[in-house]
Design a protein around this motif. Structure first.
Motif, mmCIF file in Angstrom:
data_model
loop_
_atom_site.group_PDB
_atom_site.id
_atom_site.type_symbol
_atom_site.label_atom_id
_atom_site.label_comp_id
_atom_site.label_asym_id
_atom_site.label_seq_id
_atom_site.Cartn_x
_atom_site.Cartn_y
_atom_site.Cartn_z
ATOM 1 N N MET A 238 6.949 -15.874 -15.041
ATOM 2 C CA MET A 238 6.739 -14.603 -14.290
ATOM 3 C C MET A 238 5.543 -13.795 -15.012
ATOM 4 O O MET A 238 4.696 -13.204 -14.325
ATOM 5 C CB MET A 238 8.127 -13.323 -14.540
ATOM 6 N N ALA A 239 5.534 -13.713 -16.570
ATOM 7 C CA ALA A 239 4.483 -13.215 -17.143
ATOM 8 C C ALA A 239 2.966 -13.615 -16.652
ATOM 9 O O ALA A 239 2.003 -13.092 -16.469
ATOM 10 C CB ALA A 239 4.822 -12.972 -18.461
ATOM 11 N N ALA A 240 3.068 -15.094 -16.557
ATOM 12 C CA ALA A 240 1.749 -15.744 -16.322
ATOM 13 C C ALA A 240 1.458 -15.314 -14.928
ATOM 14 O O ALA A 240 0.352 -15.336 -14.704
ATOM 15 C CB ALA A 240 1.857 -16.953 -16.400
ATOM 16 N N GLU A 241 2.138 -15.304 -14.004
ATOM 17 C CA GLU A 241 1.861 -14.839 -12.537
ATOM 18 C C GLU A 241 1.398 -13.626 -12.605
ATOM 19 O O GLU A 241 0.381 -13.386 -11.662
ATOM 20 C CB GLU A 241 3.204 -15.112 -11.624
ATOM 21 N N ALA B 203 -3.425 -10.612 -11.648
ATOM 22 C CA ALA B 203 -4.426 -9.261 -12.208
ATOM 23 C C ALA B 203 -5.874 -9.696 -12.450
ATOM 24 O O ALA B 203 -6.877 -9.222 -12.122
ATOM 25 C CB ALA B 203 -3.908 -8.828 -13.539
ATOM 26 N N LEU B 204 -6.011 -10.967 -12.893
ATOM 27 C CA LEU B 204 -7.273 -11.449 -13.028
ATOM 28 C C LEU B 204 -7.962 -11.746 -11.884
ATOM 29 O O LEU B 204 -9.229 -11.373 -11.655
ATOM 30 C CB LEU B 204 -7.079 -12.879 -14.034
ATOM 31 N N GLN B 205 -7.007 -12.424 -10.911
ATOM 32 C CA GLN B 205 -7.881 -12.490 -9.575
ATOM 33 C C GLN B 205 -8.278 -11.298 -8.839
ATOM 34 O O GLN B 205 -9.271 -11.341 -8.166
ATOM 35 C CB GLN B 205 -6.856 -13.349 -8.600
ATOM 36 N N PHE C 90 -3.282 -19.384 -20.870
ATOM 37 C CA PHE C 90 -1.873 -19.781 -21.016
ATOM 38 C C PHE C 90 -0.833 -18.890 -22.020
ATOM 39 O O PHE C 90 -1.460 -18.122 -22.876
ATOM 40 C CB PHE C 90 -1.696 -21.354 -21.625
ATOM 41 N N LEU C 91 0.216 -18.801 -21.648
ATOM 42 C CA LEU C 91 1.174 -18.077 -22.462
ATOM 43 C C LEU C 91 2.032 -18.938 -23.240
ATOM 44 O O LEU C 91 2.504 -20.150 -22.426
ATOM 45 C CB LEU C 91 2.070 -17.200 -21.835
ATOM 46 N N THR D 280 4.885 -23.741 -23.068
ATOM 47 C CA THR D 280 3.623 -23.012 -22.620
ATOM 48 C C THR D 280 3.451 -23.030 -21.350
ATOM 49 O O THR D 280 3.989 -24.241 -20.456
ATOM 50 C CB THR D 280 2.398 -23.957 -23.196
ATOM 51 N N VAL D 281 3.183 -22.016 -20.593
ATOM 52 C CA VAL D 281 3.017 -22.009 -19.087
ATOM 53 C C VAL D 281 1.512 -21.661 -18.807
ATOM 54 O O VAL D 281 0.812 -21.033 -19.481
ATOM 55 C CB VAL D 281 4.071 -21.045 -18.459
#
Length: 208
Positions: free
Chosen positions: A83-86, A91-93, A61-62, A49-50
């Protein structure tokens, strides 16, 4: 239904920005007893999990999980999830920044629509002035409300005050200039040109 309170250890790690590669659920530390019990009930043998961070705070988290075998996770899996989490965090920010900007614009629009009923001003402390300050800025509405030009001396703000209210204004002005705060007072001012009495409210929640 699972709640965040069911995963105290898990969330504390993610809030610290840590990736959690868990090759064997049975090997989780004692402080992760809740997590181990829940994962075992779901048949999960291993997981990775990240955290999704937005503005430095955990937004989600993913993860991948393995219900077949307890085994280490390949570094590529961790890199892909990271990478996906970043991307999601960024995008959320951006969405939050856009919403904050829109809210700021709406507030400014509301202020400007009400500007005719309020005077926005900034005073600079000035010990050489008999009122202890001089005007650095005043909105155009000052002229409409009391008939004084925005660039007029601070003294002109006092000349049309009702005589019964003048002592209170002078005392409040001394307090406000001494503390560096706004005038917090209600008084009557005669409009310089229209010869109409205006009830003026000064303070943080009033027009000032």
């Amino acid at each position: 239904d699972l709640k965040t309170a069911d995963f105290p250890w898990f969330l504390s790690q993610l809030r610290d920005g840590r990736t959690l590669p868990i090759p064997d659920v049975d090997a989780l530390p004692p402080e992760a007893e809740n997590e181990r019990t829940i994962l075992e009930q779901q048949g999960i043998r291993s997981m990775i999990t990240v955290p999704i961070l937005s503005g430095g705070k955990l937004s989600g988290f993913l993860g991948f999980d393995n219900v077949v075998a307890a085994e280490p996770w390949h570094p590529d899996n961790q890199r892909l999830l990271g990478m996906a989490a970043e991307v999601l965090g960024a995008a959320l920010q951006r969405r939050r920044d856009r919403e904050a900007l829109q809210l700021s614009a709406q507030r400014m629009d509301s202020i400007m629509r009400s500007a005719a009923h309020f005077v926005f001003y900034r005073l600079a402390m000035d010990p050489t002035d008999r009122h202890g300050a001089h005007v650095e800025f005043a909105s155009e509405s000052l002229n409409d409300i009391i008939g004084v030009e925005p660039d007029a001396p601070f003294d002109s703000w006092f000349t049309q005050v009702h005589t019964d209210d003048l002592p209170g204004l002078q005392a409040e002005n001394t307090r406000a200039t001494g503390n560096g705060t706004v005038l917090d007072i209600t008084l009557r001012i005669l409009h310089l040109h229209r010869q109409q009495w205006r009830l003026v409210v000064g303070g943080k929640s009033g027009g000032h």
